[in-house]
Enzyme design. Structure first.
Site, short mmCIF file in Angstrom:
data_model
loop_
_atom_site.label_atom_id
_atom_site.label_comp_id
_atom_site.label_asym_id
_atom_site.label_seq_id
_atom_site.Cartn_x
_atom_site.Cartn_y
_atom_site.Cartn_z
N GLU A 52 14.73 20.04 35.68
CA GLU A 52 15.05 21.42 35.32
C GLU A 52 14.58 22.45 36.34
O GLU A 52 15.33 23.33 36.73
CB GLU A 52 14.44 21.77 33.96
CG GLU A 52 15.29 21.38 32.78
CD GLU A 52 15.22 19.90 32.48
OE1 GLU A 52 14.41 19.19 33.10
OE2 GLU A 52 15.98 19.44 31.60
N HIS A 88 11.63 20.48 20.04
CA HIS A 88 13.04 20.70 20.33
C HIS A 88 13.66 21.79 19.47
O HIS A 88 14.87 21.87 19.35
CB HIS A 88 13.82 19.40 20.11
CG HIS A 88 13.55 18.36 21.15
ND1 HIS A 88 12.37 17.66 21.19
CD2 HIS A 88 14.28 17.94 22.21
CE1 HIS A 88 12.40 16.82 22.22
NE2 HIS A 88 13.54 16.97 22.86
#
Lengths: 401, 350
Positions: B80, B149
């Site tokens: 990322e 998450h």
């Protein structure tokens, strides 16, 4: 006669070939004391340069470099401007006219000037915070660099950025977060490849940054996608106060790209840097993907102006580099001993450079600060004027693109 | 496609009015938006994990790789910070990247590139270096994916100047806002919602056009009302509408405002509504502390609408805990319709 001669020579270049050296006598008249022709100077010479250590490369840059007189004078001048500019910044910082962070580049001039001489103006370059030298080689003027350091409206970023955030065409700063510029540089390289213009991106970082995880992520993607990216590690032996031995399990920075070919270069020799850069650029432009260069160099100043730079290294070490490996001296000695320039000529350049820096410093200290109206501008590009909240609910400030 | 029939005007004749409405899921609306913008401008490209050959982790980019190929739709390794930085660099050098985070939870790995490299650069360079980039992906709670998450990043990103932050609810929102984001010359964060991807909405003729864009910074009144203003973004807009339907049966008419954009916040629309209803409740899925609702309340306090409030402005938010896994616990960690109804009645002293 010697007692009549005052010690300030100046030169008259007559026509294209003759250089006359004059001195003023005590009566005011001028006396020719020397006469040289350009025919006396060697127009170009070939120099042996140090062999680069290679990683995953069959062959490296050439072991010889050709230097013309014009090139030599130009490199000398640029490095001298860079050196004097940084020293002037040191002065202004101590006078508290420059504030905040100020990371000086003196000692490393051969890197910036060597790299620029190995790429095209249309190529791209990005570096970290020790960026004043690169801002210069990429087209910034001394005036606008110094005025940015002093935070004035004539600064290259109108005083909004400061030392670490200077930008120019095809130069993406000046980046404050250690290592963040490396993925950015690979992104610029991706754009180069995408747009098919045969341009490349030079992406610089230091020995300290070399341990950042995002750099390894970038190596992976750059190699995977064959991005035209020259990764360059400027190894000046210290990441702030931490020596390379104390920071890295492997100090072979040119090998850290693993699957990316690498070379280790003498970063104090401008010809070495130039030839290595040309070699690396050729590698990228031929579509082979990224390449990594480690430039072994040295900074005379501490990490920044807040760091005296002597708690983690000895004065003797600094002095040794200055006397044996100074990049400007190395070039000067080469040119003098090969009759490519005269001592006086180079001194003339020094005088001109000093004046240029003085003028720039004068501008940087007298130019006004940015107007308060500029405070909230430049938030968004290509946007209609908008309102920005000030320090209190009644303070509604104006922002334009 | 749904074709509708309508009764004509008062002439008494039966007039058949054919109205073409498209039922489109949020997922497909996002897909259409990207497809149209990729076609329109060759500088636009998409990168992220699984966006190409997998058709997108949530199938949002389905079919795009097949149509546009490797150059425009790029699968990245799981890096990322690296690929977000690469996307920002590409934007600086003249391209118009769409950088997908598989969920915004993973954007935390890359948040330095979003804020320090993207958001601040135009300002630091005094206008020399624009960064036309879109960061998009699902944000906030999903179903059973637990604490790491399920975080909502609306407040974190909206805190920072130099960014625009969008939060679509409907298919029309998704399409129009994403197209605007891609056409914007600045860094835009688009916070989608995984639970909304599969929900279908009517897409008007206008919204079906290839040039349909929704202006950034303008909220939409989804349902007018006189008694209380409900302000929400993303999935909670739907919950507010459901709550409003229930309350309508008891004679309470809620005005439901869909923020659409979190930064810049459309304070004017909220204030105008409060001046009419005299009551404000903000509803969000994220945590209460320093959240979107906190900002709304602070602004109302500081502005002209304060004098029109008949009760304190309040917030309905997610519970101030990391998201648990067990269904019963998860269900009780985010606002439910009954919580909104309860808060309306409390505010109205019913």
């Amino acid at each position: 006669l010697p007692s009549l001669i005052t010690p300030l020579p100046h030169f008259l270049h007559t026509g294209a070939t003759r250089v006359l050296m004059f001195q003023r006598t005590s009566t005011g008249s001028r006396v020719v004391v020397a006469s040289r022709t350009y025919a006396d100077f060697t127009p170009q010479a070939t120099f042996d340069i140090k062999k680069c250590d290679l990683h995953k490369l069959e062959e490296g840059p050439p072991l010889q470099a050709v230097l013309t007189r014009e090139e030599g004078l130009q490199y000398y001048r640029t490095m001298q401007v860079m050196r004097r500019m940084e020293l002037k910044a040191d002065q202004l910082y101590k006078q508290k006219i420059i504030r905040g962070f100020c990371h000086l580049y003196d000692g490393q001039e051969a890197c910036a000037v060597g790299i620029e001489s190995g790429i095209n103006r249309t190529d791209h370059l990005i570096t970290a915070y020790r960026a004043h030298g690169y801002t210069l080689t990429r087209g910034g003027t001394v005036r606008e660099i110094m005025a940015e350091l002093t935070g004035r409206r004539g600064g290259i970023a109108k005083g909004k950025g400061g030392s670490m955030h200077m930008y120019a065409k095809h130069f993406y700063g000046g980046n404050g977060i250690v290592g963040a510029q490396v993925p950015l540089g690979a992104g610029v390289a991706l754009a180069c490849k995408y747009q098919g213009k045969n341009e490349l991106c030079v992406c610089l970082y230091g020995d300290g940054a070399a341990n950042q995880g995002q750099i390894f992520e970038t190596y992976n993607m750059a190699a995977l996608w064959k991005l035209p990216c020259i990764f360059i590690c400027e190894n000046n032996k210290y990441g702030m106060g931490t020596s390379v031995e104390r920071a890295a399990a492997s100090t072979d920075y040119y090998k850290r790209g693993d699957f990316i070919p690498g070379l280790r270069v003498d970063g104090m020799d401008i010809l070495c840097v130039r030839e290595a850069t040309k070699f690396a650029a050729e590698h990228c432009r031929s579509g082979k993907g990224p390449i990594l260069m480690e430039l072994q160099t040295y900074r005379y100043h501490g990490h920044s102006m807040s760091d005296p730079g002597i708690s983690y290294r000895t004065r003797e070490e600094i002095q040794e580099v200055r006397s044996k490996s100074d990049p400007i001296s190395l070039l000067k000695d080469r040119m003098i001993s090969n009759n490519m320039a005269s001592v006086e000529e180079l001194k003339e350049i020094d005088v001109e450079v000093r004046k240029e820096i003085e003028d720039a410093a004068q501008f940087a200290t007298t130019d006004p600060e940015p107007p308060l109206e500029d405070l909230c501008n430049h938030i968004f590009s290509n946007e209609p004027p908008m309102e920005v909240r000030g320090t209190n609910p009644w303070a509604k400030l104006k922002s334009i693109s | 496609r749904v074709t509708g029939l309508g009764l004509g005007p008062s002439s008494g004749n039966l007039v058949v009015v054919v109205v073409q409405l498209e039922l489109v899921t949020v997922r497909d609306a996002l897909n259409q938006a990207m497809d149209e913008e990729l076609e329109r401008d060759e500088r636009v490209f998409l990168l992220g994990e699984e966006v190409a050959q997998y058709d997108g982790a949530y199938k949002v980019s389905r079919g795009l790789w097949k149509k546009y190929g490797d150059k425009r739709i790029i699968d990245t390794p799981i890096s990322e910070m690296g690929f977000a930085g690469i996307a920002v660099g590409a934007a600086m050098a003249g391209l118009r990247p769409i950088c997908e985070f598989m969920t915004f939870n993973f954007s935390m790995q890359a948040i330095d590139q979003v804020i320090n490299s993207a958001a601040k650069t135009y300002y630091m360079s005094a206008g020399l270096q624009p960064v036309p980039i879109v960061f998009r992906g699902p944000n906030g709670a999903s179903a059973g994916v637990a604490a790491q998450h399920s975080q909502c990043f609306a407040a974190w990103y909206s805190h920072c100047p130099g960014l625009k932050v969008l939060s679509p609810w409907s298919a029309e929102d998704a399409k129009g806002l994403l197209k605007s984001a891609i056409r914007d010359d600045n860094p835009v964060v688009v916070l989608e919602n995984e639970l909304m991807y599969g929900v279908a909405f009517e897409l008007s003729d206008e919204a079906q056009s290839k040039d349909f864009v929704i202006p950034i910074g303008k909220a939409k009144i989804e349902r007018p009302g006189n008694h209380v203003t409900l302000v929400a973004h993303s999935r909670m807009v739907g919950f507010c509408l459901d709550a409003a339907a229930v309350l309508a049966k008891e004679g309470v008419e809620c005005e439901v405002i869909n923020l659409r954009t979190i930064r810049p916040l459309d304070t004017d629309t909220i204030e105008a509504s409060i001046m009419k209803t005299n009551h404000l409740i903000s509803v969000e899925g994220g945590w209460p502390q320093f959240g979107v609702g906190a900002e709304i309340c602070a602004r109302i306090m500081e502005g002209p609408a304060f004098n029109y409030l008949d009760a304190p402005a309040i917030r309905v938010t997610g519970v101030d805990i990391p998201m648990p896994y067990a269904k019963i616990l998860e269900d009780n960690s985010v606002p439910q319709i009954k919580d909104i109804i309860f808060s309306v009645k409390k505010t109205l002293n019913m």
